[in-house]
Each structure stands twice: as structure tokens, then as C-alpha cells.
Design a protein around this motif. Structure first.
Motif, PDB file in Angstrom:
ATOM      1  N   GLN A 258       0.800  -1.223   0.000  1.00 29.63           N
ATOM      2  CA  GLN A 258       0.000   0.000   0.000  1.00 29.63           C
ATOM      3  C   GLN A 258       0.840   1.284   0.000  1.00 29.63           C
ATOM      4  N   GLY A 259       2.127   1.185   0.297  1.00 30.86           N
ATOM      5  CA  GLY A 259       2.976   2.385   0.324  1.00 30.86           C
ATOM      6  C   GLY A 259       2.414   3.455   1.260  1.00 30.86           C
ATOM      7  N   LEU A 260       1.964   3.036   2.435  1.00 31.41           N
ATOM      8  CA  LEU A 260       1.232   3.939   3.330  1.00 31.41           C
ATOM      9  C   LEU A 260       2.040   5.149   3.785  1.00 31.41           C
ATOM     10  N   LEU A 261       3.363   4.995   3.883  1.00 37.28           N
ATOM     11  CA  LEU A 261       4.167   6.110   4.380  1.00 37.28           C
ATOM     12  C   LEU A 261       4.770   6.950   3.255  1.00 37.28           C
ATOM     13  N   GLU A 262       4.297   6.727   2.040  1.00 38.13           N
ATOM     14  CA  GLU A 262       4.769   7.526   0.910  1.00 38.13           C
ATOM     15  C   GLU A 262       3.706   8.492   0.394  1.00 38.13           C
ATOM     16  N   ASP A 263       2.521   8.425   0.945  1.00 35.93           N
ATOM     17  CA  ASP A 263       1.403   9.255   0.505  1.00 35.93           C
ATOM     18  C   ASP A 263       0.869  10.010   1.721  1.00 35.93           C
ATOM     19  N   GLU A 264       0.822  11.322   1.607  1.00 39.09           N
ATOM     20  CA  GLU A 264       0.404  12.155   2.738  1.00 39.09           C
ATOM     21  C   GLU A 264      -0.987  11.787   3.245  1.00 39.09           C
ATOM     22  N   LYS A 265      -1.858  11.395   2.346  1.00 38.74           N
ATOM     23  CA  LYS A 265      -3.214  11.019   2.739  1.00 38.74           C
ATOM     24  C   LYS A 265      -3.205   9.884   3.744  1.00 38.74           C
ATOM     25  N   PHE A 266      -2.227   8.985   3.629  1.00 35.33           N
ATOM     26  CA  PHE A 266      -2.182   7.822   4.495  1.00 35.33           C
ATOM     27  C   PHE A 266      -1.212   7.984   5.662  1.00 35.33           C
ATOM     28  N   PHE A 267      -0.104   8.723   5.453  1.00 38.29           N
ATOM     29  CA  PHE A 267       0.844   8.794   6.566  1.00 38.29           C
ATOM     30  C   PHE A 267       0.446   9.815   7.625  1.00 38.29           C
ATOM     31  N   GLU A 268      -0.361  10.788   7.297  1.00 44.27           N
ATOM     32  CA  GLU A 268      -0.785  11.755   8.308  1.00 44.27           C
ATOM     33  C   GLU A 268      -1.589  11.103   9.440  1.00 44.27           C
ATOM     34  N   PRO A 269      -2.545  10.213   9.147  1.00 48.06           N
ATOM     35  CA  PRO A 269      -3.237   9.536  10.250  1.00 48.06           C
ATOM     36  C   PRO A 269      -2.321   8.668  11.101  1.00 48.06           C
ATOM     37  N   ILE A 270      -1.266   8.117  10.489  1.00 50.95           N
ATOM     38  CA  ILE A 270      -0.314   7.323  11.266  1.00 50.95           C
ATOM     39  C   ILE A 270       0.476   8.231  12.203  1.00 50.95           C
ATOM     40  N   LEU A 271       0.966   9.334  11.688  1.00 49.04           N
ATOM     41  CA  LEU A 271       1.703  10.275  12.525  1.00 49.04           C
ATOM     42  C   LEU A 271       0.814  10.858  13.625  1.00 49.04           C
ATOM     43  N   ALA A 272      -0.465  11.017  13.329  1.00 46.14           N
ATOM     44  CA  ALA A 272      -1.383  11.600  14.318  1.00 46.14           C
ATOM     45  C   ALA A 272      -1.541  10.715  15.538  1.00 46.14           C
ATOM     46  N   MET A 273      -1.177   9.443  15.450  1.00 49.26           N
ATOM     47  CA  MET A 273      -1.294   8.536  16.586  1.00 49.26           C
ATOM     48  C   MET A 273      -0.083   8.593  17.510  1.00 49.26           C
ATOM     49  N   ILE A 274       0.931   9.390  17.140  1.00 54.39           N
ATOM     50  CA  ILE A 274       2.134   9.524  17.968  1.00 54.39           C
ATOM     51  C   ILE A 274       1.925  10.647  18.978  1.00 54.39           C
TER      52      ILE A 274
END
Length: 447
Positions: A258-274
């Protein structure tokens, strides 16, 4: 269709086109649908002449047919496979749903309840398999490859994860044995838990089991931060799911696919959990700038970014929440099974029947082997056109009782029997034998 069955059989291979799904359903339900296997399952041993069999049991099961124009024909009932076959051929439903077993024949429900001939007897469900429905559309915030009803081999592993986690938990944590896993024909999977204990569960018990698996809780009020319900330490069932399934699939499959950490749409929710704002800002800036983290040792960019992120978060030792807990939550929030809980909570909820045909894809809703979940490929599931062409190529033999054995349907029925029905059939027969001994007053043998 204008031509009859024999004329179609004589046409030869590749007669049937994939786009003619509805037109082909009449032939499918007349010649290939495994009605006998379906009705034997739904009778739970009550279809024979055993003196302890409930002769009216099968007739009390609700079928719902969806006809052209989204016309719902609920409360259909059939005493045997012959009646079911005749109704399918006559009405050619675009969808078949199964409901519960009622206390009376659902076709005669109007005679019961207030003011009816049944007096105080109320029409009500008395038995129903415990069912679960996992739909790929509920993972759209995790999928970069597809959306909506579309699926591919990059996102299907999310369904594989669901099968692996749920199947093991239902067996080991709840003690259920008879689980029928079915591909929905388009974008999801269903599981039918058919143990007698599961079929008799109250709505409250069903809701409790479904809630047991409801780890992912959606997003917060902002709609950004994914929420999960985890304890510290992890519940044994969740730790098992994490160690055996989530952790390896996350880095080996989900991130690369899915390349989740290469697309802002997907990596922003991941970073928001930190919890640490400084770490969030640091990585957001680097990733948005296009800075590369991949190396020869770790060539996938998303995996490389993930490894660097976890290393930083773990080292930060966030107050009140360890970095390791944060990484746990991210994996659970993105890859743990997401259920349509409402399907599971109520005994009278309808669910698509195995072996019917999806009207949009033409694929058959085939049983799955949970022990081989990782090798199941929805793209290779047989379609109704494919199987009718297979039947033609094999010479047909119109009117034979088990024509489906000449097609890919044989493999689907074999999976149904080997992974589910054979063991349950044996148990149903043993239960009838025990009832017979009890009625006769003979002692029950303890094994």
C-alpha cells in the motif's frame, strides 16, 4: 434466455460471455447450484427418516430472494432441495439471503401473533448461525490501490488477516468447531459459526462475541486519529493476533503493498497517533519533502520510513505511553479485522447464502479453507459463465444429478465438505443417536 438447456449444451465451449450474468443464472441454478449440499447443511440432520429428526425444521428456515428491480421476496421456505431448485429456476433471484429458523413456517407467519389463528403464539426466530461480515470497503482509509467495491491482490491480504485472526479466536477463545468461511463474490468474506451452541445464542450473547473483536473504533472527533481499544499488557488473544499475524503482515505485506508512508493522505493519520508533537512534526516535514529512507538493506521506502519512525518513537520514551504501545496501536488501527457488527448482533439478520452468484462480478460465493487463507485468490474464483463453458466442454450430460462435478464447482463443494460439513454432519448424526438412546431409556455412553 431464449434457448433451452439442451441447445445451450450443444453449442460448445466458450459460448457464454462474462457480461451475461443475469441471463446465465437460470441455467446455473437449474444445473450447477449444489442445492443438495445447501439443504443438507441447513437441515442439521433433520432431513432424513431418523425417528428423532424434526421433520419440519428445514421448512422453518427463511430464504430471501432479491429479484430484478431490487424486489425483496422475504419469508420464502422450502422443505427440501427439490422445492428449492424449482423456486430458483422459476424466480432466478439475483441474490439469495438466508435468515433464521423460525418457530413456524415463515410462509405461514400471518396466521400467528396478535389476532391471528395462532392465538397467543408469536412468530419469532428460534435459531440462527452466528455470522460475521467483513467488507473491504471498511478499509478504504488503508488502501491506496483500490477503493469502494474494487479489490486486487495488493489489498486482499487484509481479508487474509481477518480470516487468520477471527478463525483462531473463535476456535480457541470460544471453543467453536464448525466454521464455514465464504467469499462474498465481490469485496468481502463471511463466516457462519454453526455449532449448536452458537445457533442458539441470544442477541445479547451475539453482540458480546462481536464486541470481543471490535478493537478498531473508527476515528476521533476530528476524523483524523484512528482509535483502538487496547489494554496494557495486551489481552492474550490480541497478543497472539499481533505476534502471529499483524506484526509480520504489517512490514512484509501491508506497508509494501500500500505504500502507506509515501502518501500524505495515508501517513498523516499514522503520525497523528504519535503522542510526541516534535516527532510528528519532524517526520511530517521529512516525508512531505520527499526525503528518501530506503537503502539496499531495506529497499522498500514505506518499510524504511516505518523502521526509522519506530526507532525514534521508542527512543523518545513518551510519558504515559511507550513508543512500543504506539506502534502496536498503529498496526491494530490499520490491519486488525473490521466487522460490520450489526450483521452479527441480531438473530434475524439476513446474510448472503453460499454458492449464489454475485450479479455484478458473476463470481460464485465459494467456501474458503481458513487453513489456506493466504493462498485464496478472489481473482481466480469461478464465474457462472466459466462454469457453464466448462460444462459444455465436458460434454454436458443434461439432466444428470451432479453436473456441477464436471466444473470448477466441484472444488468449491469439496472445500465445503472437507473444511466444514463432513465433521458437522457426523456430529449431527451423533446427536440424533443420543436423543434416540435417551428416549429409549438406554444409558448414554461416555466417551
Amino acid at each position: 434466455m431464449e434457448t433451452d438447456d439442451k441447445e445451450n449444451t450443444a453449442k460448445g465451449a466458450n459460448t457464454y460471455a462474462e457480461g451475461d450474468v443475469h441471463d446465465l443464472m437460470k441455467l446455473y441454478y437449474a444445473r450447477l447450484f449444489p442445492a443438495r449440499s445447501m439443504m443438507k447443511w441447513l437441515s442439521y440432520g433433520n432431513d432424513g427418516k431418523h425417528p428423532q429428526a424434526d421433520a419440519g425444521f428445514t421448512q422453518r428456515r427463511e430464504f430471501c430472494f432479491t429479484l430484478d428491480g431490487d424486489i425483496f421476496c422475504r419469508y420464502q421456505s422450502f422443505k427440501d432441495e427439490k422445492e428449492l431448485r424449482a423456486a430458483l429456476k422459476d424466480k432466478t433471484p439475483s441474490k439469495i439471503d438466508l435468515g433464521p429458523v423460525f418457530n413456524v413456517d415463515p410462509a405461514k407467519r400471518m396466521a400467528y401473533g396478535a389476532g391471528g389463528a395462532g392465538g397467543d403464539r408469536v412468530f419469532a426466530p428460534v435459531e440462527r448461525e452466528f455470522v460475521m461480515d467483513i467488507d473491504m470497503t471498511d478499509y478504504d482509509d488503508v488502501r491506496s490501490c483500490c477503493s469502494s467495491a474494487n479489490i486486487c491482490n495488493k489489498c486482499w491480504p487484509l481479508m487474509t488477516i481477518a480470516v487468520k485472526i477471527i478463525d483462531r479466536a473463535l476456535r480457541e477463545d470460544f471453543g467453536f468447531k464448525h466454521l464455514l468461511w465464504v467469499y462474498s463474490g465481490r469485496r468481502g468474506i463471511h463466516v457462519w459459526v454453526c455449532d449448536k451452541r452458537a445457533r442458539s445464542m441470544s442477541n445479547e450473547a451475539r453482540a458480546a462475541v462481536a464486541e470481543y473483536f471490535s478493537v478498531y473504533k473508527g476515528t476521533d472527533a476530528s476524523g483524523t486519529v484512528k482509535r483502538v481499544s487496547l489494554t496494557t499488557p495486551l489481552h492474550p488473544s490480541l497478543k497472539r493476533a499481533y505476534d502471529d499475524v499483524l506484526a509480520p503482515y504489517w512490514t512484509d505485506t501491508i506497508l509494501p503493498n500500500q505504500g502507506l508512508l509515501e502518501d500524505e493522505k495515508f501517513f498523516e493519520p499514522i503520525l497523528a497517533m504519535i503522542p510526541d508533537a516534535n516527532i510528528r512534526d519532524e517526520f511530517a516535514s521529512q516525508w512531505k519533502s520527499g526525503k528518501k529512507f530506503a537503502t539496499s538493506a531495506c529497499p522498500d521506502e514505506s518499510v524504511a520510513r516505518w523502521n526509522k519512525l519506530v526507532q525514534k518513537v521508542d527512543a523518545a520514551n513518551n510519558p504515559g505511553k511507550s513508543g512500543k504501545q504506539s506502534s502496536f496501536e498503529m498496526k491494530f488501527a490499520h490491519a486488525y479485522p473490521r466487522l460490520d457488527v450489526e450483521v452479527s448482533k441480531h438473530m434475524n439478520h439476513l446474510l448472503k447464502a453460499p454458492f449464489c452468484v454475485h450479479p455484478k462480478t458473476g463470481r460464485v460465493c465459494v467456501p474458503m479453507d481458513p487453513a489456506k487463507a493466504e493462498s485464496f485468490d478472489p481473482m481466480t474464483v469461478p464465474t457462472v459463465a466459466q462454469m457453464l463453458n466448462e460444462l459444455d466442454a465436458a460434454g454436458g450430460a443434461a439432466g444428470a444429478e451432479d453436473e456441477y462435478e464436471l466444473t470448477s464447482m466441484k472444488g468449491a463443494v469439496d472445500t465445503f465438505n472437507a473444511t466444514f460439513w463432513d465433521a458437522l454432519d457426523k456430529e449431527c448424526k451423533e446427536e440424533l443417536a443420543v436423543k434416540a438412546r435417551d428416549v429409549a431409556g438406554a444409558p448414554t455412553v461416555e466417551w
